[in-house]
Design a protein around this motif. Structure first.
Motif, PDB file in Angstrom:
ATOM      1  N   SER A 129      41.433 -35.295  -3.618  1.00 60.53           N
ATOM      2  CA  SER A 129      41.707 -34.541  -4.843  1.00 60.53           C
ATOM      3  C   SER A 129      41.829 -35.436  -6.065  1.00 60.53           C
ATOM      4  N   SER A 130      41.215 -36.568  -6.040  1.00 62.53           N
ATOM      5  CA  SER A 130      41.343 -37.511  -7.154  1.00 62.53           C
ATOM      6  C   SER A 130      40.295 -37.306  -8.235  1.00 62.53           C
ATOM      7  N   MET A 131      39.450 -36.307  -8.074  1.00 68.09           N
ATOM      8  CA  MET A 131      38.394 -36.073  -9.060  1.00 68.09           C
ATOM      9  C   MET A 131      39.000 -35.675 -10.397  1.00 68.09           C
ATOM     10  N   GLY A 132      38.610 -36.342 -11.480  1.00 65.75           N
ATOM     11  CA  GLY A 132      39.078 -36.015 -12.818  1.00 65.75           C
ATOM     12  C   GLY A 132      37.918 -35.916 -13.778  1.00 65.75           C
ATOM     13  N   TRP A 133      38.240 -35.681 -15.082  1.00 63.34           N
ATOM     14  CA  TRP A 133      37.171 -35.451 -16.054  1.00 63.34           C
ATOM     15  C   TRP A 133      36.276 -36.668 -16.236  1.00 63.34           C
ATOM     16  N   ASN A 134      36.803 -37.884 -15.899  1.00 59.52           N
ATOM     17  CA  ASN A 134      36.046 -39.105 -16.157  1.00 59.52           C
ATOM     18  C   ASN A 134      35.723 -39.839 -14.863  1.00 59.52           C
ATOM     19  N   SER A 135      35.616 -39.114 -13.745  1.00 57.10           N
ATOM     20  CA  SER A 135      35.374 -39.781 -12.462  1.00 57.10           C
ATOM     21  C   SER A 135      33.947 -40.285 -12.314  1.00 57.10           C
ATOM     22  N   LYS A 136      33.023 -39.713 -13.018  1.00 55.06           N
ATOM     23  CA  LYS A 136      31.650 -40.221 -13.087  1.00 55.06           C
ATOM     24  C   LYS A 136      30.960 -40.255 -11.726  1.00 55.06           C
ATOM     25  N   THR A 148      35.329 -40.499   0.360  1.00 54.92           N
ATOM     26  CA  THR A 148      36.468 -40.189  -0.509  1.00 54.92           C
ATOM     27  C   THR A 148      36.340 -40.774  -1.896  1.00 54.92           C
ATOM     28  N   GLY A 149      35.382 -41.639  -2.132  1.00 55.00           N
ATOM     29  CA  GLY A 149      35.236 -42.259  -3.449  1.00 55.00           C
ATOM     30  C   GLY A 149      34.416 -41.395  -4.394  1.00 55.00           C
ATOM     31  N   HIS A 150      34.920 -41.227  -5.597  1.00 55.17           N
ATOM     32  CA  HIS A 150      34.246 -40.384  -6.580  1.00 55.17           C
ATOM     33  C   HIS A 150      33.376 -41.183  -7.546  1.00 55.17           C
ATOM     34  N   LYS A 151      33.814 -42.341  -7.906  1.00 55.33           N
ATOM     35  CA  LYS A 151      33.239 -43.043  -9.050  1.00 55.33           C
ATOM     36  C   LYS A 151      31.855 -43.599  -8.757  1.00 55.33           C
ATOM     37  N   ASP A 152      30.915 -43.331  -9.715  1.00 54.91           N
ATOM     38  CA  ASP A 152      29.582 -43.948  -9.732  1.00 54.91           C
ATOM     39  C   ASP A 152      28.831 -43.756  -8.418  1.00 54.91           C
ATOM     40  N   ARG A 153      28.889 -42.569  -7.829  1.00 53.14           N
ATOM     41  CA  ARG A 153      28.207 -42.372  -6.560  1.00 53.14           C
ATOM     42  C   ARG A 153      26.697 -42.321  -6.743  1.00 53.14           C
ATOM     43  N   LEU A 154      26.225 -41.645  -7.802  1.00 55.20           N
ATOM     44  CA  LEU A 154      24.804 -41.731  -8.185  1.00 55.20           C
ATOM     45  C   LEU A 154      24.796 -42.283  -9.598  1.00 55.20           C
ATOM     46  N   PHE A 155      24.373 -43.536  -9.739  1.00 55.75           N
ATOM     47  CA  PHE A 155      24.589 -44.298 -10.977  1.00 55.75           C
ATOM     48  C   PHE A 155      23.262 -44.908 -11.410  1.00 55.75           C
ATOM     49  N   VAL A 156      22.754 -44.447 -12.596  1.00 52.24           N
ATOM     50  CA  VAL A 156      21.563 -45.044 -13.194  1.00 52.24           C
ATOM     51  C   VAL A 156      22.040 -45.983 -14.280  1.00 52.24           C
ATOM     52  N   LYS A 157      21.854 -47.288 -14.053  1.00 49.45           N
ATOM     53  CA  LYS A 157      22.383 -48.270 -14.995  1.00 49.45           C
ATOM     54  C   LYS A 157      21.477 -48.392 -16.216  1.00 49.45           C
ATOM     55  N   ASN A 158      21.935 -49.192 -17.164  1.00 47.97           N
ATOM     56  CA  ASN A 158      21.201 -49.270 -18.428  1.00 47.97           C
ATOM     57  C   ASN A 158      19.877 -49.997 -18.324  1.00 47.97           C
ATOM     58  N   THR A 159      19.585 -50.568 -17.159  1.00 51.70           N
ATOM     59  CA  THR A 159      18.274 -51.200 -16.957  1.00 51.70           C
ATOM     60  C   THR A 159      17.336 -50.324 -16.138  1.00 51.70           C
TER      61      THR A 159
END
Length: 860
Positions: A123-130, A82-93
């Motif tokens: 249904s919490s997905m928004g334009w900035n969910s990342k 159910t979590g949207h945020k940063d599911r596939l996240f390439v960090k700055n390093t």
């Protein structure tokens, strides 16, 4: 709970995530994932081309802090939960390489690409969910090559990432799901299926977009970046509500759009509030040029010229004003809305109170059948029915009554002309090429306070393209010129994903005479049609402004100057010049024809031998004439002298003499007479008379002169006889005034011959006297009615030969008061006294002559 597997660590402190921190490839990645109990790695299929690795991350996120390089062909990653945020996240390093093979068995695209699937509930997905996030890493670049992204997710890409041959399938019910990219992100040859959501949103920097198709989006490309953003290879046939939208007043560029300026430009998310609908647009098309000759050799120094049309199309403007109500209408956009009653023209105008600037109702207003309507549904852009519109009235007063007194304006976005007209001038290099450059083919403006902006083509039929309006053609006229080649001028449709190319074969200009342009540029006078055409062509090459034809044309020896005014000036400051509609050439004598529909002027003694506008001047020539002769050219048909001249060459030499005449002096088929006389001191030539006929090309006469043996034997210089005077009045004759009372027939003949070399003499006395021998001279009365008169104060005896008239009448003439004049031929014949009496004027009797001389001539 946490643990470490190789360079991968697992933590569930805040939310479950897997962190990669070292350097890993496909094998080490799969080994690590197989060691994490909450990740399920399975193999599907049992053959090389049908075997897939499925990595089910469950509710875990994958964070990349190191460098992960995956052979992604036939891999499937699934993110659940159910979590949207940063599911596939390439960090700055970190950097992430997901690369599927792009070629296989000689084909450039391998359909067995890898998939990243977001099967996230809620249904919490928004334009900035990342759900997909790549932060900026200045030391490395991530690549997604041949990757399919599927599911309900928003992406935020701020780092250096390349998406190539990717498919992004956004499934979801939130219309504001966005794919946010920034800075140096690259998206090339990708497809996105937006399913009614937003497509790609530019947040900052200058991402690269080339050949990205977005299907079914609300806004395909939304620019919210404060930098100028360029979208390459835009496809506007993908069912989007808006192909380009703006937010915050920024500027967007569209380069090499498949359909040129035919795309929809609107407020972000179909919103007309201030920030959602402000911005501007530039549409460009790349263009490259190659020119070769008819032997396919490159043409260097060819000039290319293209000028756009920055004006509004007249057909797009419809204005109506009323001084009484101070109401006016701006542009009326003609849509394709057709009802059974006819065509409904939608203006897409909001009614504003001019004083307060407030919008009334946010409705659309139309002019239909001479009446004014308002839509019953705000922002109604669907095909309307008459029932959807309220009749406001058919006068300005009716409309004004809706809003109260004062000045009101129905206004659209911008009725001002486009920006300054642009001209593109290029010169081909040694390879006959012009390097690729960009042409501004259109521009747009999305105003504050209105959903729909416009895109206006700058082609030769400039039109504004609105939502659902007819196609704009983006047609531009251009021309290419080279000195020794025919001008190539045509039109081109500047649109298409691959840019535009002009590749032409230029044919020879057979009107060119001098092939070296530098030689032509050095001309100091322009005295032939050949020089005229060559220098006019050279001038046009240097000053080319897209002309479809040369300044003048040449057909043989004829120049056609079109509508230009013509000046031929013998003292012009330069050999050739153009000032407005006037061409000036420098020439004392121009030989050839110059036709013009303008004026024609000759200055400082210049002349044109040939046709000059309505006047034809043709050449004449007298060939083989003694160089000191008197010539007279006479039009027998018109009874008029054309030309007379005493030549001043070297005596004894024979030359050709030339000149010119107008068509009023000699017309074609006129009979022309030439007279030639010649005296040099005591030497003369017999007079010559010949005739010819005027032709369409001029007049040529030739003579053959022979010596006057008797004149020459007498050895008397006719020009030096001072006692005789030519009298060309009626009766004409030789006037004698001799102080010693004697006159010589031979002197009279010498004087006569000399007199015929004068302008009056050749006209009046030509052929009037002939020498039979040294002693006998005859007046030919048919040619000249010559007599002898004594105008002196002494009586005169004419001797030293016989002078008589061929009609038997007396050669002597006298009036009352004249002194006696006697012709002494050397014999007395008394029997002719009656003839003498009859031959003398009644004012002078023979007795008077006898009293003075005591001698009666034997023959008078």
């Amino acid at each position: 709970m946490s643990f470490t597997e190789g360079t991968f660590s697992y933590s569930s402190n805040t939310y479950p995530k897997i962190t990669q921190s070292g350097t890993d490839d496909t094998a080490s990645f799969l080994t690590a994932m197989e060691g994490i109990s909450s990740v399920n790695v399975t193999t599907v299929g049992d053959q090389s081309h049908s075997t897939f690795k499925v990595v089910d991350f469950g509710g875990n996120a994958l964070h990349i802090e190191g460098d992960l390089d995956i052979d992604f062909g036939r891999q499937i990653w699934i993110f659940k939960g159910t979590g949207h945020k940063d599911r596939l996240f390439v960090k700055n390093t970190g950097t992430l390489q997901l690369k599927s093979p792009q070629t296989e068995n000689g084909f450039s695209f391998n359909p067995e690409v890898g998939d990243v699937i977001y099967a996230i509930e809620g249904s919490s997905m928004g334009w900035n969910s990342k759900a997909l996030r790549v932060d900026n890493n200045t030391s490395g670049k991530s690549n997604f090559i041949g990757v399919n992204f599927r599911g309900e997710f928003s992406a935020t890409i701020t780092g250096s990432v390349r998406f190539e041959n990717c498919i992004i399938d956004k499934i979801g019910n939130d219309g504001d799901i966005q794919f946010n990219i920034s800075n140096t992100t690259e998206m090339v040859d990708c497809k996105m299926y937006a399913s009614g959501t937003s497509g790609i949103t530019f947040r900052a920097g200058n991402p690269t977009i080339s050949n990205v198709q977005i299907f079914g989006a609300r806004d395909s490309f939304n620019n919210e970046s404060n930098a100028f953003q360029v979208i390459e290879k835009l496809d506007s046939d993908t069912g989007a509500r808006a192909d380009i939208s703006q937010f915050g007043g920024w500027k967007t560029g569209v380069k090499n759009a498949i359909n040129g300026t035919r795309f929809i430009w609107a407020g972000h998310l179909n919103n007309s509030s201030t920030n959602y609908s402000a911005g501007s647009l530039e549409v460009t098309q790349t263009l490259k040029i190659k020119t070769v000759d008819d032997q396919y050799n490159p043409i260097a120094d060819a000039k290319f010229y293209l000028k756009d049309d920055a004006s509004l199309a007249t057909a797009d403007l419809a204005t109506a004003t009323s001084a009484a109500t101070a109401f006016s209408f701006g542009e009326l956009s003609q849509g394709d809305y057709v009802t059974d009653s006819g065509t409904l023209y939608i203006t897409r105008l909001n009614v504003l109170n001019w004083e307060s600037g407030k919008k009334y109702g946010g409705n659309n207003y139309v002019v239909y059948g001479g009446n004014y309507y308002k839509s019953t549904t705000s922002q109604n852009y669907s095909q309307p029915d008459v029932a959807d519109w309220d009749l406001l009235g058919n006068t300005f007063a009716d409309v004004e009554g809706l809003f109260g007194p004062g000045s009101h304006t129905l206004t659209n976005f911008d009725t001002s002309p486009a920006s300054t007209q642009r001209i593109y001038e290029k010169t081909t290099d040694a390879s006959g090429e012009v390097a690729e450059f960009e042409v501004l083919i259109g521009e747009g403006y999305s105003p504050q306070g209105d959903v729909n902006g416009w895109v206006r083509s700058r082609g030769k039929n400039p039109k504004k393209y609105y939502h659902n309006q007819p196609y704009t053609d983006d047609i531009f006229d251009y021309g290419i010129i080279a000195y020794d080649r025919n001008i190539f001028s045509t039109e081109i449709a500047l649109r298409g994903a691959d840019g535009s190319t002009i590749d032409i074969v230029m044919q020879p200009d057979f009107s060119i005479t001098e092939s070296a342009k530098a030689t032509v540029d050095a001309y100091t006078v322009i005295d032939t049609p050949q020089k005229f055409y060559d220098i006019a062509k050279s001038y046009l090459v240097d000053n080319y402004a897209g002309e479809a034809s040369p300044l003048v044309s040449r057909d043989g020896n004829t120049i056609d100057a079109g509508s230009y005014n013509m000046v031929v000036d013998a003292s012009a400051g330069s050999a050739f010049s153009v000032s407005g509609t006037t061409i000036t050439i420098k020439a004392s004598t121009f030989v050839g024809n110059i036709l013009t529909g303008g004026t024609a002027e000759l200055l400082n003694g210049a002349k044109v031998v040939g046709t000059y506008k309505d006047t034809t001047v043709l050449p004449w020539a007298v060939k083989n004439v003694e160089a000191t002769s008197r010539i007279q050219i006479y039009n027998v048909t018109k009874s008029a002298i054309v030309h007379t001249e005493k030549l001043s060459g070297t005596a004894g030499t024979f030359i050709d003499v030339t000149g010119s005449y107008t068509n009023s002096e000699i017309a074609e088929n006129d009979v022309i007479r030439l007279r030639v006389t010649c005296v040099v001191g005591a030497t003369a030539m017999l007079p010559v008379e010949t005739t010819g006929v005027g032709t369409s090309t001029g007049l040529v006469l030739s003579v053959s002169q022979v010596a006057d043996e008797i004149y020459n034997a007498n050895a008397i210089n006719g020009s030096a006889v001072s006692t005789l005077t030519a009298d060309y009045s009626n009766p004409m004759g030789v006037d004698v005034s001799d102080a010693d009372g004697t006159a010589s027939v031979k002197e009279i003949y010498a004087f006569f011959v000399y007199s015929t070399t004068t302008e009056d003499g050749v006209e009046n006395w030509f052929g009037g006297m002939r020498a039979i021998d040294n002693a006998n001279y005859e007046v030919v009365t048919a040619n000249a009615d010559i007599k002898i008169q004594n105008i002196g104060s002494n009586a005169v005896i004419v001797s030293d030969g016989r002078l008589y008239r061929d009609n038997g009448t007396s050669v002597l003439f006298a009036v009352n008061g004249d002194k006696p004049l006697v012709m002494d031929s050397g014999a007395l014949v008394t029997s002719i006294q009656p003839q003498v009496e009859a031959g003398l004027n009644a004012n002078a009797k023979i007795s008077s002559i006898n009293n003075n001389t005591k001698l009666i001539p034997g023959l008078l």
